[in-house]
Design a protein around this motif. Structure first.
Motif, short mmCIF file in Angstrom:
data_model
loop_
_atom_site.label_atom_id
_atom_site.label_comp_id
_atom_site.label_asym_id
_atom_site.label_seq_id
_atom_site.Cartn_x
_atom_site.Cartn_y
_atom_site.Cartn_z
N MET A 133 0.76 -1.55 0.25
CA MET A 133 0.04 0.25 -0.20
C MET A 133 1.32 1.26 0.17
SD MET A 133 -3.04 -0.98 -0.29
CE MET A 133 -3.75 0.49 0.61
N ASN A 134 1.90 1.57 1.00
CA ASN A 134 2.62 2.11 1.37
C ASN A 134 3.71 3.05 -0.48
OD1 ASN A 134 2.11 2.15 3.52
ND2 ASN A 134 3.32 1.58 3.94
N ARG A 135 3.85 1.79 -0.93
CA ARG A 135 3.85 1.90 -2.59
C ARG A 135 3.89 2.15 -3.58
NH1 ARG A 135 7.46 -4.25 -4.01
NH2 ARG A 135 9.11 -4.31 -1.54
N LEU A 136 2.19 2.01 -3.37
CA LEU A 136 0.98 2.74 -4.11
C LEU A 136 1.13 4.23 -3.44
CD1 LEU A 136 -1.44 -0.02 -4.87
CD2 LEU A 136 0.26 0.31 -6.19
N PHE A 137 0.56 4.39 -2.69
CA PHE A 137 0.31 5.48 -2.59
C PHE A 137 1.23 6.53 -1.52
CE2 PHE A 137 -3.58 3.13 -2.95
CZ PHE A 137 -4.62 3.42 -3.68
N GLY A 138 1.93 6.04 -1.39
CA GLY A 138 3.00 6.65 -0.59
C GLY A 138 2.74 6.19 1.25
N ALA A 139 3.90 6.11 1.45
CA ALA A 139 3.78 6.67 2.96
C ALA A 139 3.15 7.84 4.15
CB ALA A 139 5.53 6.44 4.27
N LYS A 140 2.45 7.65 4.84
CA LYS A 140 1.68 8.79 5.38
C LYS A 140 2.85 9.48 5.81
CE LYS A 140 -1.60 9.26 9.29
NZ LYS A 140 -2.54 9.16 10.77
N ASN A 141 2.35 10.98 5.43
CA ASN A 141 2.71 12.38 6.11
C ASN A 141 2.71 12.63 7.59
OD1 ASN A 141 4.58 14.84 6.10
ND2 ASN A 141 2.93 15.64 4.12
N THR A 142 3.82 12.83 8.37
CA THR A 142 3.15 12.76 9.89
C THR A 142 4.36 14.26 9.95
OG1 THR A 142 5.95 11.69 10.38
CG2 THR A 142 4.04 10.06 10.23
N GLY A 143 4.21 15.30 8.70
CA GLY A 143 5.12 16.22 9.22
C GLY A 143 4.01 17.18 9.79
N PRO A 144 4.32 18.52 9.95
CA PRO A 144 3.45 19.32 10.18
C PRO A 144 2.51 20.27 8.63
CG PRO A 144 5.41 20.77 9.64
CD PRO A 144 5.99 18.71 10.00
N LYS A 145 1.20 20.54 9.07
CA LYS A 145 0.57 20.65 8.28
C LYS A 145 1.12 22.00 7.43
CE LYS A 145 -3.81 17.73 9.54
NZ LYS A 145 -5.13 17.67 10.25
N PRO A 146 0.79 22.18 6.24
CA PRO A 146 0.98 23.67 6.12
C PRO A 146 -0.16 24.29 6.24
CG PRO A 146 -0.24 22.02 4.03
CD PRO A 146 0.30 21.07 4.85
N THR A 147 0.01 25.68 6.18
CA THR A 147 -0.31 26.80 6.44
C THR A 147 -0.52 27.94 5.59
OG1 THR A 147 1.26 28.04 7.88
CG2 THR A 147 0.65 26.31 9.39
N LEU A 148 -2.34 28.72 5.89
CA LEU A 148 -2.20 29.60 4.45
C LEU A 148 -1.17 30.28 4.39
CD1 LEU A 148 -6.06 30.91 5.71
CD2 LEU A 148 -5.00 29.32 3.50
N THR A 149 -0.44 30.81 5.37
CA THR A 149 0.70 31.88 5.10
C THR A 149 2.02 31.39 4.76
OG1 THR A 149 0.27 32.86 7.63
CG2 THR A 149 2.44 32.84 6.64
N SER A 150 2.52 29.70 5.10
CA SER A 150 3.16 28.56 4.33
C SER A 150 2.37 28.99 2.37
CB SER A 150 3.68 27.59 4.71
OG SER A 150 2.36 26.97 4.99
N ALA A 151 1.55 28.71 2.72
CA ALA A 151 0.83 28.37 1.05
C ALA A 151 1.34 30.10 0.18
CB ALA A 151 -0.31 28.27 1.51
N ILE A 152 0.97 30.91 0.85
CA ILE A 152 0.96 33.03 0.54
C ILE A 152 2.31 32.13 0.13
CG2 ILE A 152 0.62 34.22 0.65
CD1 ILE A 152 -2.12 34.01 2.27
N SER A 153 3.54 32.46 0.75
CA SER A 153 4.87 32.49 0.22
C SER A 153 5.16 31.70 -0.90
CB SER A 153 5.32 32.56 1.95
OG SER A 153 5.19 33.11 2.66
N ASN A 154 4.53 30.96 -0.87
CA ASN A 154 4.96 29.31 -1.74
C ASN A 154 4.96 29.48 -3.11
OD1 ASN A 154 6.53 28.07 -0.59
ND2 ASN A 154 5.06 26.92 0.23
N THR A 155 3.39 30.48 -3.27
CA THR A 155 2.84 30.87 -4.18
C THR A 155 3.55 32.49 -4.79
OG1 THR A 155 0.41 30.58 -4.25
CG2 THR A 155 0.17 31.77 -6.00
N ASP A 156 3.19 33.09 -4.03
CA ASP A 156 5.03 33.77 -4.07
C ASP A 156 5.84 33.94 -5.07
OD1 ASP A 156 2.21 35.69 -3.39
OD2 ASP A 156 3.33 35.99 -1.87
N ALA A 157 6.43 33.32 -4.26
CA ALA A 157 7.94 32.33 -5.47
C ALA A 157 7.92 32.03 -6.79
CB ALA A 157 8.33 31.54 -4.08
N HIS A 158 6.84 31.19 -6.96
CA HIS A 158 6.16 30.83 -8.18
C HIS A 158 5.85 32.13 -8.68
CE1 HIS A 158 5.94 26.32 -7.30
NE2 HIS A 158 5.12 26.50 -6.39
N VAL A 159 5.30 33.53 -7.95
CA VAL A 159 4.74 34.15 -9.07
C VAL A 159 6.30 35.53 -10.17
CG1 VAL A 159 3.67 36.29 -9.51
CG2 VAL A 159 2.99 34.42 -8.24
#
Length: 215
Positions: free
Chosen positions: A1-27
Motif C-alpha cells: 500500500m505504501n508503494r502505491l500511495f506513499g507513506a503517511k505524511n507525519t510532518g506539520p500541515k501546511p498553513t495559509l501563510t506558507s502556502a501564500i509564500s510559496n505561491t508568491d515565489a512561483h509568481v
C-alpha cells in the motif's frame, strides 16, 4: 500500500501563510521568465525591422510567435497564481478576524461571569436603606447645628424707628447724669466742694489741698 500511495505524511500541515509564500515565489519566478521572453521578443523585433521580406524574416517571425505564445501561457499562469494568493490572503484575514472575535467573546464571557459574582453579593435594598439613614442623619445634624447656633434674648428684627428711640433715650440719660455731676472726670473737684465753706471753717480751703484730698 505504501508503494502505491506513499507513506503517511507525519510532518506539520501546511498553513495559509506558507502556502501564500510559496505561491508568491512561483509568481516571482514566472516574472523572471516573462522578462527573459520580452527581451528575446525585443531582439527579434529589432532584427526583423532591419531585414527585407524573405525566408529569413519569416523564420524569425515564427520564432517570435512561439515566444509570444509562451509569454501568454506564463502570463495566464501568473494571473492564476496571483488570484490564488489573493484568495488565500483573504482567507487568512478572515481567520485572523475570527480568532480575534473568539478571543473577545471569551474575554466578555469571563468578565460577565466575574461581574455576576461580584454584583450578586450586593443587596440593592440595603444600599437604599443605608442612603436613607445617611440622609436622616444629615438632616438631624443640620437641626442640631441650627439649635446650637440659636441666639439668646436678641430680638430678630429691629426697625429704624426703634433704633432712633433708643439713641434718643441714651442721650437724655447722659444729659441727666451730667446734670447730677456723675459725668465728671477723674481728679476733678466735685461740684459740692467748689465755693462752699462750712460754718466751722475760718478760712476757705486751698484749691490744691482740696484736689490732693480728693485724689
Amino acid at each position: 500500500m505504501n508503494r502505491l500511495f506513499g507513506a503517511k505524511n507525519t510532518g506539520p500541515k501546511p498553513t495559509l501563510t506558507s502556502a501564500i509564500s510559496n505561491t508568491d515565489a512561483h509568481v516571482e519566478s514566472i516574472d523572471v521568465k516573462l522578462a527573459k521572453l520580452n527581451a528575446e521578443l525585443t531582439t527579434y523585433q529589432s532584427r526583423m525591422a532591419k531585414m527585407r521580406d524573405g525566408p529569413g524574416k519569416t523564420a524569425l517571425k515564427q520564432k517570435a510567435l512561439k515566444i509570444l505564445q509562451r509569454r501568454k501561457m506564463y502570463e495566464g499562469q501568473r494571473d492564476q497564481l496571483q488570484q490564488q494568493s489573493w484568495n488565500m490572503e483573504q482567507a487568512s484575514m478572515m481567520t485572523d478576524n475570527l480568532k480575534n472575535v473568539m478571543t473577545t467573546v471569551d474575554a466578555m464571557k469571563s468578565t460577565n461571569k466575574t461581574l455576576k459574582q461580584q454584583y450578586g453579593k450586593i443587596d440593592v435594598d440595603k444600599i437604599e436603606r443605608m442612603q436613607d439613614e445617611m440622609q436622616d442623619l444629615m438632616e438631624a445634624g443640620n437641626d442640631i447645628q441650627e439649635a446650637m447656633a440659636r441666639s439668646y434674648d436678641v430680638p430678630e428684627d429691629v426697625d429704624e424707628a426703634e433704633l432712633d428711640a433708643e439713641l434718643e433715650a441714651l442721650g437724655e440719660e447722659a444729659e441727666f447724669e451730667g446734670g447730677l455731676g456723675l459725668g465728671q472726670g477723674i481728679g476733678e473737684t466735685p461740684g459740692f466742694m467748689v465755693d462752699e465753706v462750712p460754718n466751722f471753717v475760718d478760712e476757705p480751703p486751698e484749691t490744691n489741698k482740696v484736689k490732693e484730698a480728693a485724689g
